[in-house]
Design an enzyme around this catalytic site. Structure first.
Site, PDB file in Angstrom:
ATOM      1  CE  LYS A 107      -4.102  -1.919   2.278  1.00 39.52           C
ATOM      2  NZ  LYS A 107      -3.732  -3.314   2.901  1.00 39.52           N
TER       3      LYS A 107
HETATM    4  C1  LIG Z   1      -4.436  -4.812   1.876  1.00 42.16           C
HETATM    5  C2  LIG Z   1      -4.089  -5.636   2.155  1.00 42.16           C
HETATM    6  C3  LIG Z   1      -4.344  -6.639   1.047  1.00 42.16           C
HETATM    7  C4  LIG Z   1      -5.944  -7.293   0.673  1.00 42.16           C
HETATM    8  O1  LIG Z   1      -5.315  -5.687  -0.744  1.00 42.16           O
HETATM    9  P1  LIG Z   1      -6.498  -5.422  -1.309  1.00 42.16           P
HETATM   10  O2  LIG Z   1      -6.396  -4.586  -2.054  1.00 42.16           O
HETATM   11  O3  LIG Z   1      -7.466  -4.670   0.300  1.00 42.16           O
HETATM   12  O4  LIG Z   1      -7.669  -6.616  -1.993  1.00 42.16           O
HETATM   13  C5  LIG Z   1      -3.644  -8.159   1.107  1.00 42.16           C
HETATM   14  N1  LIG Z   1      -2.476  -7.969   2.041  1.00 42.16           N
HETATM   15  C6  LIG Z   1      -2.028  -6.674   2.606  1.00 42.16           C
HETATM   16  C7  LIG Z   1      -0.587  -7.841   3.443  1.00 42.16           C
HETATM   17  C8  LIG Z   1      -2.616  -6.227   2.792  1.00 42.16           C
HETATM   18  O5  LIG Z   1      -2.219  -4.958   3.370  1.00 42.16           O
END
Ligand SMILES: *Cc1c(COP(=O)(O)O)cnc(C)c1O
Length: 428
Positions: A107
């Site tokens: 993210k």
């Molecule tokens: C946010 C996150 C996900 C999921 O991602 P989405 O875009 O919400 O489906 C998976 N793994 C980790 C480590 C995350 O931080």
């Protein structure tokens, strides 16, 4: 570029407004009006382009002329300050490591990109913007880090008390400055509901926006990963299948956007933990959101994935077309731990629980010999230290960017209902 609300009641709007508003007035999330494929020539020669150039090509049509070219290139360069390697794990499976950024979660890219867009759009405005974000774990840290020090922007992060890892909690509660953490007595969905309620509350007059993946500036840059993986794997001459550990389904939806832009992808697997709303939908065609359940892959503990509506839109709401390129499978914590052990035993690779769920998805898909499977390793194992060290005979070294926050003091405001959030927003 114009964006429309997926509830189809609000008027179309610009990229700028979609970023600043987050959610349309009719509570729908925004979707771009056009998706124009990139040139074949570009895709065929992708290995000759730098990551920054690829990212620019992928995103420019979605920004349009609302950010000048040079500024957009700067934003991209600041966002992509680390590597995105595909690491071979077995003969036909690789791990796309998205965790080399400042908070070691994928993210980081969306958060940093969005923070800079918002800062750009808000410059010259007297009024500050408040970014409200609900986190099931990793979003909070990435957003806190991405927005730290952004001028004219205050960030309020809501997280479920006791349901994020210690490191995640430190990452989102220790930075100070323009970042405030609210520790919510509840689960992730409660946090998400509180954020949604605040957006509709007319008594809150300050400008609010969201930094969850519903925000187009957080969601769209995630397309980049799929291009970067393809660039590295093109020489194998195989068809690529991506398995994306999914919670709110923003990341995988961005992958499908990349495919719409012309990236050759054979199939997408959305791998989930026991929060199986989407796998169930693919089975019976009925979408039934549920309350989320806590798991060892807690960044995916989402019972009503906010981006799934975008995926349906990409396939004109047709279930059969969707199923031809998209599968979704759910896995238990037990299966996840068994797979973490097996991956480690067979290859020495330390997968975090989310990555292991992604790996399981590729196995369930059952790759043929012309296919190469890539699972997205969405977080560094250190982010889920307890689970990893309990499950595998390893000690995970603490990387410097994590060590930096571990020793800092947690500062959070307790909140048990929407009224607490509202009171905070009104007095701030
Ligand atoms: C946010 C996150 C996900 C999921 O991602 P989405 O875009 O919400 O489906 C998976 N793994 C980790 C480590 C995350 O931080």
């Amino acid at each position: 570029m114009n964006y429309y609300s997926l509830h189809h009641k609000s008027p179309k709007t610009t990229f700028k407004n979609a970023v600043v508003e987050g959610l349309a007035k009719d509570r729908g999330i925004y979707f771009p009006e056009n998706i124009t494929p990139l040139s074949k020539d570009f895709i065929e020669n992708i290995e000759n382009y730098s990551n920054n150039e690829i990212a620019y090509e992928a995103i420019k049509q979605f920004v349009g002329n609302e950010i000048p070219t040079e500024k957009l290139k700067d934003i991209i360069a600041n966002t992509l300050s680390f590597d995105f390697p595909v690491v071979s794990v077995s003969e036909n499976i690789g791990s796309l490591e998205l965790f080399h950024g400042p908070t070691m979660a994928f993210k980081d890219v969306g958060a940093k990109f969005m923070a800079q867009c918002l800062e750009y759009f808000n410059q010259g405005n007297k009024e500050e913007v408040t970014v409200l974000v609900a986190t099931s774990g990793d979003t909070g840290g990435a957003v806190a880090n991405g927005f730290l020090g952004a001028k004219g922007i205050n960030v309020v992060i809501l997280y479920p008390s006791g349901k994020v890892s210690d490191i995640q909690e430190k990452q989102l509660t220790t930075l100070g400055q323009n970042i405030t953490a609210l520790e919510v007595d509840g689960v992730f969905d409660d946090c998400q509901d509180m954020v949604k309620t605040a957006f509709l509350d007319e008594e809150i007059t300050k400008t609010l926006t969201s930094a969850n993946s519903i925000n187009v500036a957080r969601w769209l840059p995630q397309m980049f990963y799929f291009f970067f993986a393809y660039k590295q794997l093109k020489k194998l001459n195989k068809e690529i299948v991506f398995s994306v550990p999914s919670g709110n389904f923003g990341n995988i939806c961005a992958g499908i956007m990349a495919q719409k832009l012309g990236l050759p992808v054979k199939h997408f697997v959305a791998s989930t933990n026991v929060n199986d709303t989407v796998p169930n939908f693919l089975k019976d065609g009925i979408y039934t959101p549920k309350k989320s359940k806590a798991t060892i892959s807690n960044a995916m503990d989402v019972g009503n994935p906010s981006n799934f509506i975008r995926i349906r839109e990409l396939f004109n709401n047709d279930l059969e077309t969707l199923k031809s390129t998209f599968s979704s499978f759910s896995f238990s914590d037990d299966a996840t731990r068994v797979k973490m052990k097996e991956i480690y035993k067979n290859s020495g690779y330390v997968a975090d629980p989310h990555g292991a769920v992604g790996y399981l998805g590729l196995e369930e898909y059952n790759l043929n010999e012309n296919e190469y499977g890539v699972f997205l390793e969405t977080a560094h194992p250190v982010k889920f230290l307890d689970v990893v060290e309990e499950t595998l005979p390893v000690t995970v070294a603490i990387p410097p960017q994590i060590q930096k926050v571990i020793d800092n003091k947690k500062v959070a405001i307790k909140a048990s209902s929407y009224e607490d959030l509202k009171a905070f927003l009104l007095k701030e």
